[in-house]
Design a protein around this motif. Structure first.
Motif, PDB file in Angstrom:
ATOM      1  N   ALA A 150       0.829  -1.208   0.000  1.00 31.41           N
ATOM      2  CA  ALA A 150       0.000   0.000   0.000  1.00 31.41           C
ATOM      3  C   ALA A 150       0.861   1.253   0.000  1.00 31.41           C
ATOM      4  N   PHE A 151       0.375   2.264  -0.718  1.00 31.09           N
ATOM      5  CA  PHE A 151       1.048   3.564  -0.772  1.00 31.09           C
ATOM      6  C   PHE A 151       0.013   4.649  -0.500  1.00 31.09           C
ATOM      7  N   TYR A 152       0.343   5.565   0.403  1.00 32.82           N
ATOM      8  CA  TYR A 152      -0.542   6.677   0.743  1.00 32.82           C
ATOM      9  C   TYR A 152       0.172   7.999   0.465  1.00 32.82           C
ATOM     10  N   ASP A 153      -0.454   8.851  -0.337  1.00 34.78           N
ATOM     11  CA  ASP A 153       0.075  10.209  -0.562  1.00 34.78           C
ATOM     12  C   ASP A 153       1.547  10.184  -0.972  1.00 34.78           C
ATOM     13  N   CYS A 154       1.867   9.325  -1.913  1.00 41.98           N
ATOM     14  CA  CYS A 154       3.249   9.199  -2.381  1.00 41.98           C
ATOM     15  C   CYS A 154       3.376   9.716  -3.816  1.00 41.98           C
ATOM     16  N   GLU A 155       4.605  10.020  -4.206  1.00 46.23           N
ATOM     17  CA  GLU A 155       4.899  10.457  -5.565  1.00 46.23           C
ATOM     18  C   GLU A 155       6.030   9.614  -6.150  1.00 46.23           C
ATOM     19  N   HIS A 156       5.890   9.292  -7.429  1.00 44.18           N
ATOM     20  CA  HIS A 156       6.921   8.574  -8.180  1.00 44.18           C
ATOM     21  C   HIS A 156       7.176   7.192  -7.554  1.00 44.18           C
ATOM     22  N   ILE A 157       6.241   6.313  -7.816  1.00 48.68           N
ATOM     23  CA  ILE A 157       6.295   4.926  -7.334  1.00 48.68           C
ATOM     24  C   ILE A 157       6.611   4.020  -8.517  1.00 48.68           C
ATOM     25  N   LEU A 158       7.488   3.060  -8.307  1.00 51.08           N
ATOM     26  CA  LEU A 158       7.784   2.054  -9.326  1.00 51.08           C
ATOM     27  C   LEU A 158       7.718   0.673  -8.692  1.00 51.08           C
ATOM     28  N   ILE A 159       6.915  -0.202  -9.296  1.00 53.26           N
ATOM     29  CA  ILE A 159       6.923  -1.625  -8.946  1.00 53.26           C
ATOM     30  C   ILE A 159       7.187  -2.370 -10.247  1.00 53.26           C
ATOM     31  N   GLN A 160       8.269  -3.128 -10.292  1.00 54.23           N
ATOM     32  CA  GLN A 160       8.665  -3.727 -11.564  1.00 54.23           C
ATOM     33  C   GLN A 160       9.261  -5.115 -11.371  1.00 54.23           C
ATOM     34  N   GLY A 161       8.788  -6.031 -12.200  1.00 48.83           N
ATOM     35  CA  GLY A 161       9.432  -7.330 -12.346  1.00 48.83           C
ATOM     36  C   GLY A 161       9.068  -8.387 -11.336  1.00 48.83           C
ATOM     37  N   ILE A 162       8.539  -8.015 -10.185  1.00 50.01           N
ATOM     38  CA  ILE A 162       8.343  -8.968  -9.096  1.00 50.01           C
ATOM     39  C   ILE A 162       7.058  -9.769  -9.271  1.00 50.01           C
ATOM     40  N   HIS A 163       6.902 -10.782  -8.429  1.00 48.44           N
ATOM     41  CA  HIS A 163       5.698 -11.610  -8.380  1.00 48.44           C
ATOM     42  C   HIS A 163       5.053 -11.436  -7.015  1.00 48.44           C
ATOM     43  N   LEU A 164       3.754 -11.130  -7.014  1.00 47.88           N
ATOM     44  CA  LEU A 164       2.992 -11.043  -5.779  1.00 47.88           C
ATOM     45  C   LEU A 164       1.986 -12.188  -5.743  1.00 47.88           C
ATOM     46  N   CYS A 165       1.875 -12.841  -4.588  1.00 47.22           N
ATOM     47  CA  CYS A 165       0.976 -13.980  -4.515  1.00 47.22           C
ATOM     48  C   CYS A 165       0.418 -14.137  -3.101  1.00 47.22           C
ATOM     49  N   HIS A 166      -0.694 -14.875  -2.999  1.00 47.10           N
ATOM     50  CA  HIS A 166      -1.295 -15.255  -1.727  1.00 47.10           C
ATOM     51  C   HIS A 166      -1.612 -14.062  -0.832  1.00 47.10           C
TER      52      HIS A 166
END
Length: 453
Positions: A150-166
């Motif tokens: 989770a991100f609240y009131d943030c600027e310039h976020i990058l999520i790349q390449g990973i795997h999220l599960c469960h």
């Protein structure tokens, strides 16, 4: 040169047993204190509770690295939210806590990248499937963490390449953030996960979701605006692009609207493959504590292939009041294989306005429900789409104004049930139809078992 913090240097053990929260958090804190850089998590399984990302810090999960959510409630930190809990979750009958596995608040330039895995350990919080639940969701064992990342009131976020599960709940939520990029990410959870959304940008500006594969129990991508928290407080959601993604869902692949009274505008989805119970839902409705309904405008859907039960449901709740509404909706080059038809249903006071359908093929196959057919379609169609499979038309428009259909083709496949027409309009105005193939519904036998494409 940017600072690099190797988590084992701070005592993090990737043995799948030892709690590594403190060691990884110290790595993040020191990297932030040094002005920013990378926190490296090498191969191994690291059991963690809540981790807080901070400005100018990149959390890099190397190949073979897994962050595994602790099953112990004491390992999670309650996060003060910038909105009342009932804003988004009063509709949920399933308890959860204001906690996350990873979060950032009021941060700038934060990233989660690499080839590793974030595993929310959902099975640790779930009991048997509720057979009485229409979607066969797991029962929660009294408590579960909230949104996994989770991100609240943030600027310039990058999520790349990973795997999220469960994930025990939503996989990724961004609230009131600007400049969000989610690239080449794989998300998967069990089909019985309650509230198991993929990515939810809420009140965000400038979001790009690209090259992702999302396989979720609930909405793959849900785009919401917010509620006015004070006078002159506008929490809109604007400028969202979804591109080159594969979306699988036991609910909606893409949902636009539903929660919030503030505007949603400039949303583009292109080059997307959908395999879902429902394709796209665009909704200006008044569930729970929504007061007026969402103003939704400038939506473009193009170059999409859908294999779904219900392809497209666009609705305005009769309780919605202006400026709520749905305006400027363009769909181009859609190939749809479905069991139910397309529904676009405005309200008597607020019609859906300015709609274009170009180069659309709708192939219908499956059984049309007989119950309720022959009765008037209700003025208020259930926003979850529960009434949509009683609409006996391939394309149904009511209270729609200024619409154009060009090169739209309806194909009747292996259908059964009381279908009535390829196109049916009620209380519509200024509709133009050109170069369309809209054959009459075939003479069908009484409903019997039928397959679906």
């Amino acid at each position: 040169m940017s600072y690099k913090a190797n988590t084992p240097s701070f005592g993090a053990l990737g043995d799948g047993k030892t709690i590594a929260t403190k060691a990884i958090q110290q790595s993040i804190d020191e990297c932030h204190a040094a002005g920013g850089g990378e926190v490296l998590v090498p191969a191994g399984t690291y059991v963690v509770g809540t981790l807080e990302l901070k400005s100018h810090v990149t959390l890099r999960l190397l190949a073979g690295a897994r962050l595994l959510g602790s099953p112990d409630r004491n390992d999670y930190t309650i996060v003060s939210r910038p909105f009342p809990d009932e804003q988004l979750v009063s509709q949920s009958s399933v308890p959860f806590a204001r906690t996350h596995l990873i979060y950032a608040k009021n941060a700038r330039h934060v990233s989660i990248v690499g080839e590793g895995i974030i595993d929310g350990n959902g099975p640790a919080f779930f009991g048997p499937i509720q057979e009485e639940h229409p979607l066969k969701r797991f029962r929660v064992r009294g408590w579960r963490p909230g949104e996994m990342v989770a991100f609240y009131d943030c600027e310039h976020i990058l999520i790349q390449g990973i795997h999220l599960c469960h994930s025990p709940m939503y996989n990724i939520m961004a609230y009131c953030c600007t400049g969000v990029r989610i690239v080449d990410v794989n998300i998967s959870n069990h089909p019985s996960t309650p509230n198991g959304d993929g990515i939810d940008p809420i009140c965000c500006h400038d979001v790009h979701i690209h090259g992702c594969t999302i396989d979720t129990a609930d909405d793959s991508i849900a785009i919401y605006s917010g509620f006015a928290m004070a006078a002159n407080d506008v929490r809109s959601c604007e400028n969202v692009v979804i591109s080159d993604c594969i979306l699988r869902s036991r609910c909606n692949a893409i949902r636009i609207g539903y929660a919030g009274d503030m505007p949603i505008q400039n949303i583009v989805a292109h080059d997307v493959i959908v395999e879902a119970r429902a394709g796209v839902a665009i909704q200006s409705v008044c569930p729970f504590n929504v007061k007026q309904g969402t103003p939704i405008e400038h939506i473009i859907l193009s170059n999409m292939i859908m294999h779904v039960a219900r392809p497209l449901l666009v609705i305005i709740d009769p309780r919605s009041i202006k400026p709520a509404g749905i305006r400027h909706l363009a769909m181009d080059n859609l190939r749809i294989y479905a069991r139910m038809g397309i529904g676009m249903i405005g309200s008597p006071a607020i019609p859906i306005e300015d709609v274009t359908l170009n180069h659309l093929k709708l192939h219908l196959a499956g059984t049309m429900r007989a119950d309720g057919v022959g009765s008037p379609i209700p003025e208020k169609v259930n926003f979850m789409g529960n009434d949509a499979d009683k609409i006996p038309h391939a394309i149904y428009c009511r209270h729609v104004r200024n619409a154009a259909m060009t090169d739209v083709r309806v194909e009747w496949g292996a259908c059964s049930g009381p279908w009535q027409s390829a196109l049916h309009t009620e209380q519509c105005a200024d509709m133009a139809i050109q170069n369309c193939i809209l054959p009459a519904a075939p003479a069908l036998p009484a409903p019997c078992a039928a397959g679906s494409e």
